[in-house]
Design a protein around this motif. Structure first.
Motif, PDB file in Angstrom:
ATOM      1  N   MET A 229       0.899  -1.195  -0.112  1.00 35.94           N
ATOM      2  CA  MET A 229       0.185  -0.108  -0.026  1.00 35.94           C
ATOM      3  C   MET A 229       0.868   1.298  -0.027  1.00 35.94           C
ATOM      4  N   GLU A 230       0.204   2.410  -0.256  1.00 35.91           N
ATOM      5  CA  GLU A 230       0.862   3.750  -0.186  1.00 35.91           C
ATOM      6  C   GLU A 230       0.066   4.701   0.436  1.00 35.91           C
ATOM      7  N   ILE A 231       0.706   5.693   1.219  1.00 37.03           N
ATOM      8  CA  ILE A 231       0.012   6.557   2.094  1.00 37.03           C
ATOM      9  C   ILE A 231       0.825   7.879   2.192  1.00 37.03           C
ATOM     10  N   ARG A 232      -0.025   8.768   1.754  1.00 34.92           N
ATOM     11  CA  ARG A 232       0.456  10.297   2.260  1.00 34.92           C
ATOM     12  C   ARG A 232      -0.381  11.024   3.037  1.00 34.92           C
ATOM     13  N   GLN A 233       0.106  12.333   3.218  1.00 37.77           N
ATOM     14  CA  GLN A 233      -0.661  13.065   4.236  1.00 37.77           C
ATOM     15  C   GLN A 233      -0.769  14.423   3.266  1.00 37.77           C
ATOM     16  N   ASP A 234      -1.915  15.016   3.444  1.00 36.81           N
ATOM     17  CA  ASP A 234      -2.072  16.317   2.671  1.00 36.81           C
ATOM     18  C   ASP A 234      -1.939  17.360   3.522  1.00 36.81           C
ATOM     19  N   GLY A 235      -2.165  18.740   3.014  1.00 32.92           N
ATOM     20  CA  GLY A 235      -2.005  19.816   3.940  1.00 32.92           C
ATOM     21  C   GLY A 235      -3.074  20.155   4.992  1.00 32.92           C
ATOM     22  N   GLN A 236      -4.221  19.480   4.912  1.00 30.47           N
ATOM     23  CA  GLN A 236      -5.237  19.539   5.951  1.00 30.47           C
ATOM     24  C   GLN A 236      -4.991  18.356   6.790  1.00 30.47           C
TER      25      GLN A 236
END
Length: 347
Positions: A229-236
């Motif tokens: 899997m892949e995970i990222r976090q956005d600016g919010q």
């Protein structure tokens, strides 16, 4: 270039091409059945990298594409979060290192410090500092606006018009949008437009669900690849997670369950990684990735005179470069890096 170019598709690829073509002096009209930002673009994970590749040539294409994003930023302002990626799925990075790709070993302590709250921390991970993420749909809209191209949304392309062996425009409901050249950037809809003109374009069926969580307290910078899997976090502070398995090697042709069920199963895995966080589901977006039959990009002129095609996955990584190269080739140049990816290989 003093010609009128009609681009079918207002996603990231079409927007990048519009931006570069108007710079080259073309009059550009972009049409899309939906809204600027596209369908596949709006549902993309947004990861810019060269660490997933098919072969050495494809790696070089993707690496140059990363540089193209940096060139674009020097003109258009900050577009990319060059946050890097930490990957503890991959076991051997020797080939990447042989290519000269920046890779740094991280121990468990470094990973705990960079990604607080992670439940299971491996003893070793690999950090790839040159990679980044982009909010693809807003960037596509920004490039379209900056290009000065005429954008017609809610306008479905019915067919490419041809007379005397060359394109004359694109038929839409109510008439024809005339053009000296037609560039098809329509993703999964590209085959239906070019195959009636004698251009074979086999496409794979590759559905994907991308979920966005409610904001979480923990903050981390890099893209995470913990395994499958892949995970990222956005600016919010929201987590963005694709629900399709195996990254770009995914061969799933049909959803094994509903988009909601896939999102819930993926959410359960994310909660297992961060058990102390309150993580809710904000959105699950279903999209069909535009993957050509051999998994590689398709770009270049084809069929009747004046017809051009560009369709690929991952369009996010390659987006900025495609704008550069398509515009240069339409202006009489040639991009040797595109040689293996011509539409004629399917003939």
């Amino acid at each position: 270039m003093r010609e009128r170019v009609v681009i079918v598709g207002a996603g990231l690829i079409g927007a990048s091409c519009a931006y570069r073509l108007t710079q080259a002096g073309a009059e550009v009209v972009v049409i899309d059945a939906g809204q600027p930002g596209g369908v596949a673009t709006a549902a993309s994970f947004g990861w810019i990298n060269a660490s997933f590749y098919h072969d050495a040539h494809h790696f070089r294409l993707r690496q140059e594409a990363m540089e193209a994003w940096r060139r674009l930023e020097r003109e258009a302002g900050r577009l990319v979060d060059w946050c890097g990626c930490v990957n503890w799925e991959v076991e051997d990075v020797a080939e990447l290192q042989a290519f000269g790709y920046p890779v740094q070993p991280w121990d468990a302590e470094a990973l705990r410090e960079e990604v607080p709250g992670l439940a299971e921390v491996p003893e070793r991970a690999w950090f790839m500092p040159s990679e980044g993420v982009v909010e693809a749909a807003p960037v596509a809209r920004h490039l379209l606006e900056a290009s000065g191209a005429r954008v017609l949304s809610g306008c479905r392309a019915e067919r490419v018009e041809v007379a005397g062996g060359r394109v004359t425009g694109v038929a839409v409901e109510g008439g024809v949008i005339s053009g000296d050249r037609v560039l098809i950037c329509a993703g999964v809809g590209a085959a239906a437009l070019v195959e009636p003109l004698g251009v074979p374009l086999p496409m794979l069926t590759r559905p994907a669900v991308v979920l966005r969580t409610t904001p979480v307290e923990t903050r981390f910078a890099p893209v995470l690849v913990p395994g499958g899997m892949e995970i990222r976090q956005d600016g919010q502070g929201c987590l963005i997670v694709p629900a399709s398995p195996n990254h770009q090697a995914d061969e799933t042709e049909a959803l094994p369950e509903s988009a909601e069920a896939m999102a819930e199963a993926t959410l359960a895995r994310v909660r297992g990684l961060f058990p102390e966080l309150e993580i809710g589901l904000a959105e699950a977006r279903l999209a069909w990735r535009p993957v050509p039959g051999d998994g590689l990009p398709v770009v270049g002129k084809c069929g009747p005179e004046g017809l051009w095609l560009t369709v690929m996955h991952s369009g996010v990584t390659l987006g900025a470069l495609m704008g550069e190269m398509v515009a240069a080739e339409m202006d009489g140049g040639e991009a040797p890096l595109l040689a293996p990816y011509r539409p004629a290989r399917f003939a």
